[in-house]
Write a protein that holds these residues in place. Structure first.
Motif, PDB file in Angstrom:
ATOM      1  N   VAL A 100       0.832  -1.198   0.000  1.00 48.42           N
ATOM      2  CA  VAL A 100       0.000   0.000   0.000  1.00 48.42           C
ATOM      3  C   VAL A 100       0.868   1.249   0.000  1.00 48.42           C
ATOM      4  CG1 VAL A 100      -1.804   1.248   1.244  1.00 48.42           C
ATOM      5  CG2 VAL A 100      -1.815  -1.253   1.217  1.00 48.42           C
ATOM      6  N   ALA A 101       1.935   1.246   0.820  1.00 45.32           N
ATOM      7  CA  ALA A 101       2.778   2.442   0.930  1.00 45.32           C
ATOM      8  C   ALA A 101       4.198   2.050   1.309  1.00 45.32           C
ATOM      9  CB  ALA A 101       2.211   3.408   1.961  1.00 45.32           C
ATOM     10  N   LEU A 102       5.142   2.906   0.901  1.00 42.18           N
ATOM     11  CA  LEU A 102       6.566   2.743   1.209  1.00 42.18           C
ATOM     12  C   LEU A 102       7.111   4.122   1.553  1.00 42.18           C
ATOM     13  CD1 LEU A 102       9.453   1.312   0.957  1.00 42.18           C
ATOM     14  CD2 LEU A 102       9.376   2.046  -1.424  1.00 42.18           C
ATOM     15  N   ARG A 103       7.917   4.206   2.618  1.00 40.69           N
ATOM     16  CA  ARG A 103       8.616   5.436   2.974  1.00 40.69           C
ATOM     17  C   ARG A 103      10.048   5.090   3.359  1.00 40.69           C
ATOM     18  NH1 ARG A 103       4.364   6.762   1.361  1.00 40.69           N
ATOM     19  NH2 ARG A 103       2.947   8.407   2.087  1.00 40.69           N
ATOM     20  N   ILE A 104      10.978   5.860   2.822  1.00 40.29           N
ATOM     21  CA  ILE A 104      12.380   5.760   3.222  1.00 40.29           C
ATOM     22  C   ILE A 104      12.625   6.952   4.138  1.00 40.29           C
ATOM     23  CG2 ILE A 104      14.778   5.735   2.445  1.00 40.29           C
ATOM     24  CD1 ILE A 104      13.571   4.730  -0.311  1.00 40.29           C
TER      25      ILE A 104
END
Length: 172
Positions: A100-104
């Motif tokens: 659904v979502a990815l954050r670095i």
């Protein structure tokens, strides 16, 4: 964009989230703790959170799902290479079923980066973890892999993973 993370008891964290319905705040928990994650372009509502700058990512943060945080200590001199390599990871993961979502997340006052992924459900994450895409993203010795034998100098400690379930808002 910044992300702020704090932890505490479920009741305290739920009250804190409910007081700020206009903010993008995720309430999540596992067997050990309850965590609030606040994504914002302005100041946080938390008193003393862990602070991160979003340096890459995809998708919108949902209200429900399964959260995986890969916590990776990176040395000061290793940061540029680490960020470059991890920005390329989205190509290995963004089309995975259930993502659904990815954050670095670049740490503001520490050396531990967080690679945050949110999945529709735990089985989606486990399927990806056992896939060839995961192997290519994390264990391939090619130059696009963020974790290679030659990059050991960039890490300042052992990486670890934390996993949570997002708690849906319910009217009680």
């Amino acid at each position: 964009m910044n992300i702020y993370i704090t932890s505490g008891t479920f009741n305290f964290m739920k009250i804190k989230k409910d007081k700020h319905p206009a903010e993008k705040i995720l309430l999540m928990q596992n067997a050990e703790t309850t965590v609030l994650l606040h994504e914002t372009t302005s100041k946080t509502i938390f008193a003393s959170p862990r602070k991160y700058e979003v340096v890459g990512g995809t998708g919108e943060l949902p209200e429900s799902g399964y959260v995986v945080m890969n916590n990776i200590p990176v040395s000061e001199e290793g940061r540029p290479v680490f960020e470059h390599r991890f920005k390329n990871i989205s190509g290995f993961i963004e089309k995975e079923p259930g993502l659904v979502a990815l954050r670095i997340l670049r740490p503001i006052h520490s050396e531990t980066y967080v690679i945050l992924t949110i999945w529709e459900k735990q089985t989606n994450f486990l399927s990806w973890k056992n896939s060839s895409s995961f192997e290519q993203a994390f264990h391939n010795n090619g130059s696009n892999s963020p974790v290679t034998n030659s990059s050991q100098k960039m890490f300042s400690g052992e990486a670890y993973m934390t996993q949570y379930t997002l708690v849906k808002d319910t009217d009680e």
